[in-house]
Write a protein that holds these residues in place. Structure first.
Motif, PDB file in Angstrom:
ATOM      1  N   MET A   1     -32.817 -36.818 -51.135  1.00 31.60           N
ATOM      2  CA  MET A   1     -33.762 -36.061 -51.567  1.00 31.60           C
ATOM      3  C   MET A   1     -33.427 -34.711 -50.960  1.00 31.60           C
ATOM      4  O   MET A   1     -33.806 -33.518 -51.644  1.00 31.60           O
TER       5      MET A   1
ATOM      6  N   ARG B   1     -30.403 -29.036 -57.313  1.00 32.43           N
ATOM      7  CA  ARG B   1     -30.412 -30.324 -57.713  1.00 32.43           C
ATOM      8  C   ARG B   1     -29.185 -30.551 -58.719  1.00 32.43           C
ATOM      9  O   ARG B   1     -28.818 -31.724 -58.880  1.00 32.43           O
TER      10      ARG B   1
ATOM     11  N   ASN C   1     -31.126 -33.828 -63.488  1.00 31.01           N
ATOM     12  CA  ASN C   1     -32.283 -33.561 -62.549  1.00 31.01           C
ATOM     13  C   ASN C   1     -33.202 -34.657 -62.951  1.00 31.01           C
ATOM     14  O   ASN C   1     -33.000 -35.550 -63.796  1.00 31.01           O
ATOM     15  N   PHE C   2     -34.481 -34.665 -62.140  1.00 33.38           N
ATOM     16  CA  PHE C   2     -35.117 -35.812 -62.225  1.00 33.38           C
ATOM     17  C   PHE C   2     -36.105 -36.140 -63.433  1.00 33.38           C
ATOM     18  O   PHE C   2     -36.719 -36.790 -63.546  1.00 33.38           O
ATOM     19  N   ASP C   3     -35.963 -34.998 -64.095  1.00 33.82           N
ATOM     20  CA  ASP C   3     -36.727 -35.205 -65.490  1.00 33.82           C
ATOM     21  C   ASP C   3     -35.875 -35.924 -66.552  1.00 33.82           C
ATOM     22  O   ASP C   3     -36.577 -36.772 -67.192  1.00 33.82           O
TER      23      ASP C   3
ATOM     24  N   LEU D   1     -36.002 -42.240 -60.905  1.00 35.86           N
ATOM     25  CA  LEU D   1     -35.978 -43.000 -59.729  1.00 35.86           C
ATOM     26  C   LEU D   1     -37.324 -43.519 -59.549  1.00 35.86           C
ATOM     27  O   LEU D   1     -38.445 -43.178 -60.419  1.00 35.86           O
TER      28      LEU D   1
ATOM     29  N   GLN E   1     -40.599 -31.775 -60.549  1.00 33.61           N
ATOM     30  CA  GLN E   1     -40.608 -33.227 -60.731  1.00 33.61           C
ATOM     31  C   GLN E   1     -40.672 -34.193 -59.563  1.00 33.61           C
ATOM     32  O   GLN E   1     -41.061 -35.251 -59.558  1.00 33.61           O
TER      33      GLN E   1
ATOM     34  N   TYR F   1     -37.346 -36.222 -45.282  1.00 33.56           N
ATOM     35  CA  TYR F   1     -37.373 -35.076 -46.142  1.00 33.56           C
ATOM     36  C   TYR F   1     -38.586 -34.969 -46.970  1.00 33.56           C
ATOM     37  O   TYR F   1     -38.783 -33.843 -47.207  1.00 33.56           O
TER      38      TYR F   1
ATOM     39  N   ARG G   1     -36.775 -41.013 -51.852  1.00 36.88           N
ATOM     40  CA  ARG G   1     -35.554 -41.380 -52.162  1.00 36.88           C
ATOM     41  C   ARG G   1     -35.126 -42.774 -51.356  1.00 36.88           C
ATOM     42  O   ARG G   1     -34.492 -43.890 -51.566  1.00 36.88           O
TER      43      ARG G   1
END
Ligand code: FES
Ligand code: FES
Lengths: 706, 152
Positions: free
Chosen positions: A337, A418, A640-642, A646, B44, B100, B134
């Motif tokens: 993270m 990221r 990236n997280f798009d 996760l 996001q 975090y 995470r």
């Protein structure tokens, strides 16, 4: 009672003032310390050994030597010291120790912190306790053996002296050479949940992490790295980047370009404004190529198999039935993270590095080598880490920032966006397995596993389950070389090997018409009573967790509408078995709950251990369900997280944890609950839908998930 | 560069930054308030969650020039003594692993509970779904939000 040799010498015992103890007092509220007693601030601290100091007011500072990555070592390690020292946990202040020769294995990796430090930590506490006893004995002129301790007090009948009083006198006492360790059944702190020592700072937003670190005069840096594996820098144009407000410099280092600025945002913006040209530096690899090559390897014989028991060829030739299945998994980024970052201040006279690192000592050595200096001249301080999962073992970011600081001659913090973090990563290697089982007269007569992975060395664990339990047993492994950087990712190798193996056993049990748990128990019984060849696991412990998980998870007695999947795996010296409970939501299965049984020896901090196990299971479920990462022409296809999914709250199953009661020395917990999780899920999905999943991520199985 | 007057945790603050600078970096780099975390920069993950007039927003994606008169609350200002029911519940359940993501989780949950003080379990799941952890502490995040709701 165990007697154990101490390794502390006189010189380690120093008297320091509260001021010299720098930072100890900060953040501690003396007026309302736990226990409601009002206590004076300490005026003197006595460093008994590298692990602990005792103050003249009764406070005890205990150092946590290993890097804190979220495994809660910063709480559990000091708990072990405090137990043997015999003080009240409320009197303990915990500090992160610096990198120092006084400690061994200051590493966060392989779930090894507690296992490798258990005796060292106990001895440190016990030696200090014995010192207090011996000092009191001198004062009272009695035999130390007649004295006892309790909560920081040495007692002789009704006579008492506190460690606080004794600490200053103890300076004159010899450090005991041999000390007794407690009998585990007398533990008072170990085995009783203690809160994470950093929770308060975390929930109030105090600076803790490398990203939060600041230093007067520090500048910020970001770095542009080659966009694909197999490219190197040809040329670049920084004219636009230099126009960005706050950007002060642009410097090339190796094949990378650093943008220096007065804020993180300016550095990031500057990086986006860079124009670079890249040129070939090797092959530009594709996931489709890896897939083809790995599959080819699965059909190739290894010259010398990793293991070959009995007559595998004969077993398959004579089989009534042969089951053969292939399982496939992609590369994975770690995605901690907190993105990679590190601080460095390199001048002609000093080299100071501070940040989140799993391997401080190794990285110190590599930085020293890079700078052409002695390792001892490089200081390396550890901050709390916003996750690691193996990524922070590699220290590449520390080397980068050292080089940048040396070039620009300023203290500087390097920050990865990221996108930088996900694309410059050290990835979990892609791997594939082919499992074959021979069935003869209703028995598992032969077993043949072939594994193939990218830059993995061996992708098998041939001496673990089911080794020893099957007469004819063969394991082969192949390695595919690639220029994509790969490395340890939480539970290396086993994070997928376990999914494949445990899914396969479920399918084999089904085909044989036997209960999936019973099949495992039968194999283990053979491995225990009459093993075929040598084995590197304890069948009894494995049987223990399997039975406990089956019992607590109501294996075989699922409620209506619930489908169960079983899985068990041994890794990092810990045994874990899991039952996944899935139900259909419309046409798709959902894992609602996982019941988890664990044998990790003595459980130091139960509530934190449960947290760790729950996280490992959900992480395992998440990456099995959604983990996906591929390359086209050497370029990562998600940044990236798009585009990288996760697991999130709604998808996370409830995890119930049960421990096998044990007085054995503790083993690790950071990784072992993860490997079995994906297998349990795969098996529950198969039961719920009638369809088996063979490839990660499961979510791509359209027949199941639409 | 331009001067912006913003209200953070009840205090007037003045910063001299480019108009497009995200609130996240104004807080972290200009104002030295590092409780608000950077995770993705593209709205996001939720690590950077703060309140804007009581609503949970992603500070990585709100330029300072868009804040105007709105009141910003960060984790440092969620409660005076660090004893907001969510902070207490986080302690009780010992939620964090690496820790975090947790400031963002708490800020997200705080805005949610202020609008829905009696949430169902499904409401809590939906509300916490927005933020990535995470370390996957989701079991405890949900339990702690539930405890906090009961104590509010
Ligand atoms: S950093 Fe803002 S949502 Fe991820
Ligand atoms: S606690 Fe580590 S990311 Fe949530």
């Amino acid at each position: 009672m165990t007697l154990i040799k101490t390794k502390f010498n006189r010189r380690s015992f120093l008297r320091t003032s509260a001021l010299a103890g720098g930072g100890i007092v900060i953040g501690f509220n003396w007026a309302c310390s736990p226990g409601e007693t009002v206590r004076a601030a300490p005026s003197e601290w006595f460093d008994v050994n590298a692990f602990l100091s005792i103050a003249d007011n009764g406070q005890v500072t205990i150092m946590s030597p290993n890097p804190e990555i979220g495994q809660n070592i910063k709480t559990s390690m000091p708990m072990i010291v405090a137990e043997e020292l015999d003080v009240a946990w409320e009197d303990v202040i915990v500090k992160q120790a610096p990198l120092s020769k006084s400690f061994t294995r200051q590493v966060a990796g392989g779930s090894g912190s507690i296992r490798s430090s258990w005796t060292i930590l106990r001895t440190a506490g016990a030696a200090a306790r014995q010192l207090m006893i011996n000092t009191a004995a001198q004062q009272w002129d009695v035999d130390p053996k007649t004295l006892t301790t309790e909560y920081g007090v040495v007692k002789n009948g009704s006579k008492k002296m506190t460690y606080a009083e004794l600490a200053s006198l103890a300076v004159m006492t010899e450090i005991p050479e041999e000390v007794p360790l407690k009998d585990p059944k007398d533990f008072k702190i170990i085995g009783n949940s203690k809160k994470n020592v950093d929770t308060d700072a975390i929930v109030t937003g105090k600076p803790l992490f490398g990203m939060d670190f600041k230093r007067e005069g520090m500048v910020y840096a970001t770095a542009m790295r080659p966009p694909a594996f197999g490219l190197k820098l040809k040329s670049f144009d920084d004219s636009e980047a230099r126009k960005v407000t706050g950007v002060s410099d642009v410097v090339q280092f190796g094949d990378k370009i650093a943008v220096i600025a007065n804020s993180t945002y300016a550095a990031m913006k500057g990086q986006k404004a860079l124009k670079a040209e890249w040129t070939s530096d090797g092959k530009l690899e594709n996931t489709t190529d890896h897939d083809r090559e790995l599959r080819k390897m699965l059909d190739t014989k290894q010259d010398t198999p990793r293991r070959n028991d009995g007559n595998v060829r004969g077993a398959f030739a004579n089989a009534d039935k042969v089951i053969e299945k292939v399982y496939e998994a992609p590369f994975l980024p770690h995605n901690t993270m907190e993105p990679m970052n590190f601080f460095a201040d390199i001048t002609d006279t000093k080299a100071e590095l501070i940040g989140p690192i799993q391997t401080p000592e190794w990285t110190q050595g590599r930085v020293a080598q890079l700078l052409g200096r002695e390792a001892a001249s490089v200081t390396m301080d550890m901050t709390r880490m916003g996750g690691g999962f193996g990524r922070r073992l590699y220290g590449d970011f520390a080397l980068e920032v050292a080089e940048i600081s040396q070039k620009i001659k300023k203290p500087v913090k390097l920050v990865f966006s990221r996108e930088d973090d996900m694309t410059a990563g050290t990835y979990r290697p892609a791997s594939k397995y082919k499992f074959r089982a021979a069935i003869k007269d209703g028995k598992l007569s032969g077993y043949h596993l072939t594994g193939a992975g990218v830059n993995s060395g061996s992708v098998t664990r041939e001496n673990w389950f089911p080794a020893g339990g099957i007469e004819n047993y063969k394991v082969e492994t192949h390695n595919l070389r690639s220029n994509i950087t790969t490395g340890a990712w939480r539970a290396p190798i086993t994070n997928f090997l376990a999914i494949a193996e445990q899914s396969f056993f479920d399918e084999v049990a089904n085909e044989m018409g036997v209960d999936a748990v019973q099949l495992r128990l039968d194999i283990l019984e053979r491995a225990k009573t009459n093993p075929v060849g040598a084995i590197d696991y304890d069948p009894d412990k494995m049987i223990g967790v399997i039975k406990l998980a089956a019992e607590k998870g109501n294996w075989g007695n699922a409620e209506a509408g619930v489908s169960q999947g079983f899985s068990a795996y041994y890794s990092h010296n810990t045994y874990v078995a899991e039952v996944a409970h899935a139900s259909m939501r419309g046409n798709t299965p959902k894992v609602d709950k996982v019941t988890c049984a664990v044998d990790c020896g003595i459980v130091i901090n139960p509530d934190a251990a449960i947290n760790q196990i729950q996280g490992g299971v959900v992480d395992g479920v998440g990456h099995a369900m959604y983990g996906d990462f591929s390359f086209v022409n050497g370029t990562p296809q998600a940044s990236n997280f798009d585009k990288y999914r996760l697991i999130r709250s709604k998808e996370a199953p409830q995890v119930d944890v049960f421990f096998v009661e044990s007085l054995n020395d503790p083993t690790g917990l950071g990784e072992p609950s993860l490997p079995p999780a994906g297998g349990a899920v795969a098996n529950a999905i198969a039961k719920a839908t009638g369809n088996r999943v063979y490839n990660i991520p499961f979510i791509k199985e359209e027949i199941i998930f639409g | 560069m331009a001067i912006y007057n913003i209200t953070v945790n009840g205090e007037q603050r003045q910063v001299d930054v480019d108009a497009d600078t995200p609130m996240l970096w104004v807080l972290r780099d200009s104002l030295d308030m590092v409780g608000t975390k950077f995770g993705c920069g593209i709205a996001q993950c939720g690590a950077c969650t703060v309140h804007l007039d009581g609503n949970a927003v992603r500070s990585c994606s709100i330029p300072v020039s868009a804040v105007g008169e709105a009141k910003i609350t960060t984790i440092e200002g969620l409660s005076e003594k660090g004893d907001h029911p969510l902070q207490e519940a986080w302690r009780e359940h010992d939620v964090p692993q690496c820790g975090y993501c947790q400031a963002g989780q708490i800020m997200n949950a705080a805005a949610f509970l202020s609008k829905n003080p009696n949430p169902s379990d499904a409401d809590i799941e939906n509300a916490t779904h927005t933020n990535i952890c995470r370390c996957a502490t989701y079991n405890r995040i949900k339990a702690a939000v539930k405890t906090a709701a009961a104590n509010m």
